[in-house]
Design an enzyme around this catalytic site. Sequence first.
Site, PDB file in Angstrom:
ATOM      1  N   GLY A  76      -2.906  -0.580   6.289  1.00 35.91           N
ATOM      2  CA  GLY A  76      -2.860  -1.087   7.654  1.00 35.91           C
ATOM      3  C   GLY A  76      -2.000  -0.273   8.595  1.00 35.91           C
ATOM      4  O   GLY A  76      -2.080  -0.442   9.826  1.00 35.91           O
ATOM      5  N   ILE A  84      -7.794  -0.381   5.318  1.00 43.67           N
ATOM      6  CA  ILE A  84      -7.110  -0.003   4.069  1.00 43.67           C
ATOM      7  C   ILE A  84      -6.312   1.294   4.197  1.00 43.67           C
ATOM      8  O   ILE A  84      -5.551   1.627   3.297  1.00 43.67           O
ATOM      9  CB  ILE A  84      -8.105   0.135   2.904  1.00 43.67           C
ATOM     10  N   TYR A  85      -6.477   2.046   5.276  1.00 41.15           N
ATOM     11  CA  TYR A  85      -5.742   3.302   5.408  1.00 41.15           C
ATOM     12  C   TYR A  85      -4.246   3.008   5.509  1.00 41.15           C
ATOM     13  O   TYR A  85      -3.785   2.357   6.449  1.00 41.15           O
ATOM     14  CB  TYR A  85      -6.187   4.085   6.641  1.00 41.15           C
ATOM     15  N   SER A  86      -3.516   3.497   4.514  1.00 41.70           N
ATOM     16  CA  SER A  86      -2.063   3.275   4.450  1.00 41.70           C
ATOM     17  C   SER A  86      -1.716   1.801   4.589  1.00 41.70           C
ATOM     18  O   SER A  86      -0.752   1.428   5.271  1.00 41.70           O
ATOM     19  CB  SER A  86      -1.337   4.101   5.513  1.00 41.70           C
TER      20      SER A  86
END
Length: 342
Positions: A65, A61-63
């Site tokens: 993908g 979920i960071y940015s």
Amino acid sequence: MEYRQLGRSGLKVPVLSLGTGTFGGRGEMFSKWGTTDVQEATRLVDVCLEHGLNFFDTADIYSSGASEEILGAAIKGRRDQVLIATKATFSTGDGPNDKGSSRFHLIKACEASLRRLGTDHIDLYFMHGYDALTPPEESLRALDDLITAGKVRYIGCSNFSGWHVMKALATSERYGLARYASYQGYYSLIGRDYEWELMPLALDQGLGTMVWSPLGWGRLTGKVRRGQAGDGRIAQGGAAGGPIVDDEYLYRVVDALDNVAEQTGRTVPQVALNWLLQRPSVSNLVIGARDETQLRQNLGAIGWSLTDEQVRMLDEASQRTPIYPYWHQRDFDERNPKPTRW
């Protein structure tokens, strides 16, 4: 670089890993964390490897993908030199099955992470949060299958309550499935709740703890001090949405950090990180860095140790009365010993 065994597994990990939440900067929340691009990320990986830090932590979920994509590009051609941890469970789309720890979602999420990272395996795969709607045997069977397929080496859980972890470990034992080797959670000098239940659990069950946000959501970087303009917003969590911390409590801890930093000739964040590395159950700290200067400063947290007296000063400054039943259990330490003072 010091290496420690990750819980009861045979995997050795460096005591510091680089968190890549700053890679990408997509979306309102992650743009505030950082906007590191491929070129900058590659340089950070270079510096890490020069210092023996070969462990990199990310999440799907960071940015949206982008963090995985940038990390994959930064380690291209040297995958055999690094360890990668990533995570699944939280929402990656608008569909009803684009979240959670179901077999459907975990296999789909793992395949997507492998593509973005440009690798054929993930060294440590975390469940990012607890999914109470999916039976634990379904999640753990799916993870066990991913291990059997060679797509995942080890598994862990993050942000679970103590009973969530024990339920999962009991399920693994009952069905002969792979068990969690690591717990990744929040722990800092201004956030010691981890010590009440999760630390004793980790020691009892052999989980290696990876600490996220070891500098208390940026409050222990040395930039927040008593009487400074603007420090109240940061103390209360600011735009990053961190847990609320009472101003006076924060300043008391920072005062103690300043004192120890002066004694040791180290910086405030180096002292705060070093304190964590001396705590029971801790295998690894996930450090963040917006740039090379910040990274090199954080790397200065290793290679030395606080004295017992300095640890005591920091313990006392950061000590708080725990919630029930933990404050009550203090009266029975003879038969219910604690791994560390609260």
